[in-house]
Design an enzyme around this catalytic site. Structure first.
Site, mmCIF file in Angstrom:
data_model
loop_
_atom_site.group_PDB
_atom_site.id
_atom_site.type_symbol
_atom_site.label_atom_id
_atom_site.label_comp_id
_atom_site.label_asym_id
_atom_site.label_seq_id
_atom_site.Cartn_x
_atom_site.Cartn_y
_atom_site.Cartn_z
ATOM 1 N N ARG A 290 0.830 -1.206 0.000
ATOM 2 C CA ARG A 290 0.000 0.000 0.000
ATOM 3 C C ARG A 290 0.866 1.260 0.000
ATOM 4 O O ARG A 290 0.568 2.232 -0.691
ATOM 5 C CB ARG A 290 -0.937 -0.016 1.198
ATOM 6 C CG ARG A 290 -2.108 -0.977 1.005
ATOM 7 C CD ARG A 290 -2.876 -1.269 2.268
ATOM 8 N NE ARG A 290 -3.955 -2.214 1.972
ATOM 9 C CZ ARG A 290 -4.492 -3.056 2.835
ATOM 10 N NH1 ARG A 290 -4.038 -3.069 4.089
ATOM 11 N NH2 ARG A 290 -5.458 -3.866 2.478
ATOM 12 N N TYR A 436 -6.387 -0.760 -6.602
ATOM 13 C CA TYR A 436 -5.744 -2.000 -6.152
ATOM 14 C C TYR A 436 -5.024 -1.802 -4.819
ATOM 15 O O TYR A 436 -4.780 -0.695 -4.382
ATOM 16 C CB TYR A 436 -4.853 -2.626 -7.214
ATOM 17 C CG TYR A 436 -3.653 -1.928 -7.757
ATOM 18 C CD1 TYR A 436 -3.135 -0.757 -7.236
ATOM 19 C CD2 TYR A 436 -2.984 -2.494 -8.848
ATOM 20 C CE1 TYR A 436 -2.003 -0.169 -7.759
ATOM 21 C CE2 TYR A 436 -1.845 -1.912 -9.385
ATOM 22 C CZ TYR A 436 -1.366 -0.752 -8.833
ATOM 23 O OH TYR A 436 -0.239 -0.174 -9.359
ATOM 24 N N GLU A 437 -4.779 -2.933 -4.158
ATOM 25 C CA GLU A 437 -4.307 -2.970 -2.766
ATOM 26 C C GLU A 437 -5.312 -2.317 -1.816
ATOM 27 O O GLU A 437 -4.934 -1.816 -0.751
ATOM 28 C CB GLU A 437 -2.930 -2.308 -2.621
ATOM 29 C CG GLU A 437 -1.847 -2.911 -3.483
ATOM 30 C CD GLU A 437 -1.690 -4.404 -3.317
ATOM 31 O OE1 GLU A 437 -2.050 -4.939 -2.238
ATOM 32 O OE2 GLU A 437 -1.248 -5.069 -4.270
ATOM 33 N N GLY A 438 -6.572 -2.355 -2.190
ATOM 34 C CA GLY A 438 -7.634 -1.791 -1.349
ATOM 35 C C GLY A 438 -8.057 -0.429 -1.853
ATOM 36 O O GLY A 438 -7.234 0.478 -1.958
#
Length: 580
Positions: A290, A436-438
């Site tokens: 992140r 992406y990655e949340g």
């Protein structure tokens, strides 16, 4: 056009905002010369800058070239393969990994600069290289001595690449939905299932999050019972493993980075860490990823800003460069101030990650029972702070990147909308960073969860202490930050926590309030660098003070009944999501 890859904000932070002497002493390196060590970091980044200048032209010329699946193998475009080989030849792969396994053991902060610089030059290549270091880091932390010896040297040399295999059709941000299984057979482990949206899915080393077959039913829907499994494309005996890439996706941006569907058909793997506790091990990789995405977003945004500024200076309309148009000048100024603020937040967090990791390792080496109460308290506070700042960094940097790249298109006018426009490419590459990655919404929710555990007040106390130390030099600005903390932010969280649903509704608003205060304080640390930096800090505080106050008033004036109004407006039944 001037391209500033290793820019002054990085150089200043490296030289002025990190207590390297204390960090080295925590590592047991009392005799290290700080100027020489930091000089080594600078040398590495200056070498990277030269490579980035070479990579940039290829990336722009071949942005449309896509990764493909050819005869069952993933094939990246030539400019990606060429760029990777340049980094590999220079020894600039997996910088944070220990020299024992072929890395340099460089600080997380330096690697953050590395990722931002590389994303500035070629964002697709950055996703491949950045992920590789993350995979190697998890193997170094959780792998057995045999696994580390077998896989790390080839990852750090660049001979092998890595991927993180999490997402499934029914399990995106909710990893409790993972149904890929790992089963044990006579002391060996085998993985069955399908993973989607896997970055660099054609790599040689996969870290797969899979559910233990023995507790599948009991643990489904939770993150319990998940194991982190190292699944190699080639087994130690030289045979191919039972896994394959079945599709490479076509995307809006990041065309040179393969995004794959990967199927595991009883593929053999090796457990990392403790069986059934793989989610905890994967969190290390996810959180570092992140922060890596935040660095990526800032690198892309910086490239777009440079492009927009250069264009505005040379584009003549109404007998003058458009940079002289007040609205254009205002837009460019806001872009650069927001970039500086997002960098300040990310760099602060990266430096804290280094301090946290060094302290954790020191306590492990010396024995936790021998550590002082102060060291235990510092470790706890650092852990809380990093857990809160990580989603805030990812949220803020990626949203700022989307905004900056979109404004860069606007400054270019119709030219910016053309298929070959560099700023359009930057915007397409930037959009995925909020996803992406949340997603941004998930990051705000994670941050809210950490705030509810008390980390917000730990962070605010730290900021208040720093602001107090700056008060003599900047009395008015410091007074305003203190007022924002005490009057608006500290009073907003308790009212939110009374109703979890209302809190989630306001998670982004509260996250932005906290980000603004931390960023304002960090920019104030830089104000003495130049008149431009002082004015940037003042302008940011002027603009965001109003936003914080408005956000707090909005939180305090409403309640969860807003959700009921939204149901009526959307025409859905509350709780079902179905049309009424």
């Amino acid at each position: 056009m001037s391209q500033d890859f290793f820019h002054d904000d990085m150089r200043w932070f490296l030289q002025s905002r990190v207590d390297w002497d204390h960090l080295f002493r925590l590592q047991g390196r009392e005799g290290v010369s700080v100027p020489e060590e930091v000089g080594t970091y600078v040398s590495v980044l200056e070498t990277l800058e030269e490579i980035c200048r070479e990579l940039d032209a290829d990336a722009r010329a071949h942005w449309h070239d896509e990764a493909m699946l050819v005869d069952g193998r993933v094939q990246v475009p030539p400019h990606i393969a060429h760029g990777y080989e340049k980094l590999r030849s220079a020894g600039l792969i997996c910088l944070p990994i220990s020299p024992e396994y072929g890395g340099y053991g460089l600080p997380f902060l330096v690697n953050t600069f590395y990722l931002e610089m590389l994303a500035h030059a070629n964002s697709s290549l950055m996703t491949i290289v950045g992920l590789q270091a993350g995979v190697a880091g998890d193997i170094e932390k959780y792998g057995s001595p045999d696994l580390k010896a077998r896989y790390l040297p080839k990852l750090t040399s660049g001979e092998w690449q890595g991927s993180m295999d999490l997402t499934e059709p029914q399990a995106g941000s909710d990893l409790g939905g993972i149904v890929t299984k790992v089963s044990e057979e006579n002391g060996r482990y085998f993985v069955d299932g399908e993973k989607i949206f896997i970055t660099n899915g054609g790599s040689e080393v996969h870290l797969v999050l899979a559910r233990e077959a023995g507790t599948f039913r009991e643990s489904l829907g939770t993150t319990n019972g998940l194991s982190l499994v190292l699944v190699p494309a080639e087994l130690p005996d030289g045979s191919r493993n039972r896994m394959q890439v079945t599709r490479v996706e076509r995307k809006m941006g990041l065309h040179g980075s393969p995004t794959c569907v990967v199927e595991f058909d009883h593929a053999e793997g090796f457990i990392l860490g403790v069986r059934g506790q793989g989610f905890r091990a994967m969190l290390d990789l996810m959180n570092n990823a992140r922060l890596g995405v935040a660095a990526q977003a800032l690198g892309v945004a910086h490239a777009a800003y440079e492009e927009a500024l250069a264009y505005a200076k040379q584009r003549i309309q109404f007998d003058q460069p458009i940079v002289e148009q007040p609205l254009v000048k205002s837009m460019l100024t806001q872009m650069t101030i927001n970039l500086q603020a997002a960098r300040a937040l990310l760099y602060r967090t990266a430096a804290l990650v280094d301090r946290l990791e060094v302290l954790r390792r020191r306590l492990e080496r010396g024995g936790s029972e021998l550590a002082t109460p102060e060291q235990h308290q510092e470790l706890e506070q650092l852990t809380q702070t990093v857990r809160l700042l990580t989603p805030l960094c990812k949220y803020y940097a990626t949203e700022i990147s989307n905004d900056v790249t979109r404004k860069a298109i606007q400054i270019h006018g119709g030219l910016g909308y053309m298929a070959e426009s560099a700023v359009a490419h930057f915007h397409c590459d930037s959009i995925i960073t909020t996803i992406y990655e949340g997603t941004s919404e998930i990051q705000a929710s994670f941050a809210l969860k950490e705030m509810s555990k008390g980390s917000l007040f730990t962070l605010l106390d730290q900021i208040a202490g720093e602001v107090a130390a700056l008060r003599q030099t900047y009395p008015e600005e410091c007074g305003r930050i203190e007022t924002l903390i005490e009057k608006w932010i500290r009073t907003s969280l308790p009212s939110l926590l009374e109703d979890p649903r209302y809190a989630l509704l306001n998670a982004k608003r509260l996250a932005e309030m906290v980000i603004d205060v931390v960023a304002a304080a960090e920019l104030l640390h830089q104000a003495s660098r130049s008149e431009a930096k002082r004015l940037a800090a003042r302008s940011f505080l002027d603009r965001r003070s109003l936003a914080i106050e408005m956000g707090a008033r909005r939180i305090q004036s409403g309640d969860v009944r807003r959700l009921t109004r939204y149901d009526v407006i959307l025409g859905i039944d509350s709780g079902t999501g179905q049309k009424s």
